[in-house]
Design a protein around this motif. Structure first.
Motif, short mmCIF file in Angstrom:
data_model
loop_
_atom_site.label_atom_id
_atom_site.label_comp_id
_atom_site.label_asym_id
_atom_site.label_seq_id
_atom_site.Cartn_x
_atom_site.Cartn_y
_atom_site.Cartn_z
N LYS A 10 -12.16 13.30 1.31
CA LYS A 10 -13.08 12.53 2.14
C LYS A 10 -12.45 12.02 3.42
O LYS A 10 -13.11 11.38 4.23
CB LYS A 10 -13.65 11.36 1.33
CG LYS A 10 -14.52 11.83 0.19
CD LYS A 10 -15.13 10.68 -0.55
CE LYS A 10 -15.99 11.22 -1.70
NZ LYS A 10 -16.65 10.15 -2.42
N GLY A 11 -11.16 12.30 3.62
CA GLY A 11 -10.50 11.90 4.85
C GLY A 11 -9.97 10.48 4.81
O GLY A 11 -10.08 9.78 3.82
N SER A 26 -12.63 17.85 5.48
CA SER A 26 -12.91 16.88 6.53
C SER A 26 -11.80 16.90 7.57
O SER A 26 -10.74 17.51 7.35
CB SER A 26 -13.05 15.47 5.94
OG SER A 26 -11.85 15.12 5.25
N THR A 28 -9.68 14.09 9.83
CA THR A 28 -9.40 12.68 10.10
C THR A 28 -8.85 12.57 11.51
O THR A 28 -7.88 13.24 11.87
CB THR A 28 -8.38 12.12 9.09
OG1 THR A 28 -8.96 12.20 7.78
CG2 THR A 28 -8.03 10.68 9.40
N VAL A 39 -13.58 9.77 10.46
CA VAL A 39 -13.59 10.95 9.58
C VAL A 39 -14.83 11.77 9.88
O VAL A 39 -15.95 11.25 9.91
CB VAL A 39 -13.57 10.53 8.09
CG1 VAL A 39 -13.66 11.76 7.20
CG2 VAL A 39 -12.30 9.74 7.78
N PRO A 41 -16.86 15.24 8.67
CA PRO A 41 -16.95 16.31 7.67
C PRO A 41 -16.88 17.69 8.33
O PRO A 41 -17.34 17.86 9.45
CB PRO A 41 -18.31 16.08 7.00
CG PRO A 41 -19.09 15.27 7.98
CD PRO A 41 -18.11 14.50 8.81
N ASN A 42 -16.31 18.64 7.64
CA ASN A 42 -16.25 20.01 8.13
C ASN A 42 -17.59 20.68 7.82
O ASN A 42 -17.83 21.11 6.71
CB ASN A 42 -15.10 20.77 7.47
CG ASN A 42 -14.92 22.17 8.04
OD1 ASN A 42 -15.74 22.64 8.82
ND2 ASN A 42 -13.86 22.82 7.63
N THR A 43 -18.43 20.74 8.80
CA THR A 43 -19.76 21.33 8.65
C THR A 43 -19.82 22.72 9.28
O THR A 43 -20.89 23.18 9.67
CB THR A 43 -20.83 20.43 9.29
OG1 THR A 43 -20.48 20.23 10.67
CG2 THR A 43 -20.93 19.10 8.57
#
Length: 120
Positions: A10-11, A26, A28, A39, A41-43
């Motif tokens: 979750k970072g 994710s 950071t 943070v 998210p890697n989308t």
């Protein structure tokens, strides 16, 4: 300076550096001027989204990426976006930030990119 570190979970400062750049859950971001942590998210397309991780990082206005490993395509794309790349990081984000700020990492070039796992 805004430092981006790809993270496993979750970072945040207590998360761990993800060793596979494009597969980080994710990113950071640590701002050295304010001490603020963000943070993201890697989308990216790696997770069913759109775009590539370097594009996400550029939108977050990161100046540098400090990561475990990444491939030549990612390095080229980050460099084209004006983001410097440093690899070889491992452990907790907070420790990596301290190591980076003390000059422990050398800038990574395409020639030194990881080719074993086809990192992006």
């Amino acid at each position: 300076m805004r430092i981006c570190i790809p993270t496993e979970g979750k970072g945040g400062l207590d998360d761990y550096v993800c060793q596979h750049f494009g597969r980080a859950a994710s990113f950071t971001i640590y701002d050295t001027e304010t001490g603020r942590v963000e943070v993201i998210p890697n989308t990216s397309e790696h997770f069913g989204g759109v775009g590539k991780p370097p594009e996400i990082i550029a939108r977050a206005k990161a100046d540098v990426v400090v990561c475990g490993n990444l491939g030549p395509k990612a390095i080229i794309m980050l460099e084209q976006l004006g983001i410097k790349v440093y690899s070889g990081a491992s452990g907790r984000v907070k420790d990596v930030v301290e190591q980076f700020l003390s000059g422990s990492f050398a800038e990574t070039s395409v020639e030194s990119a990881c080719r074993e796992h086809k990192h992006f």
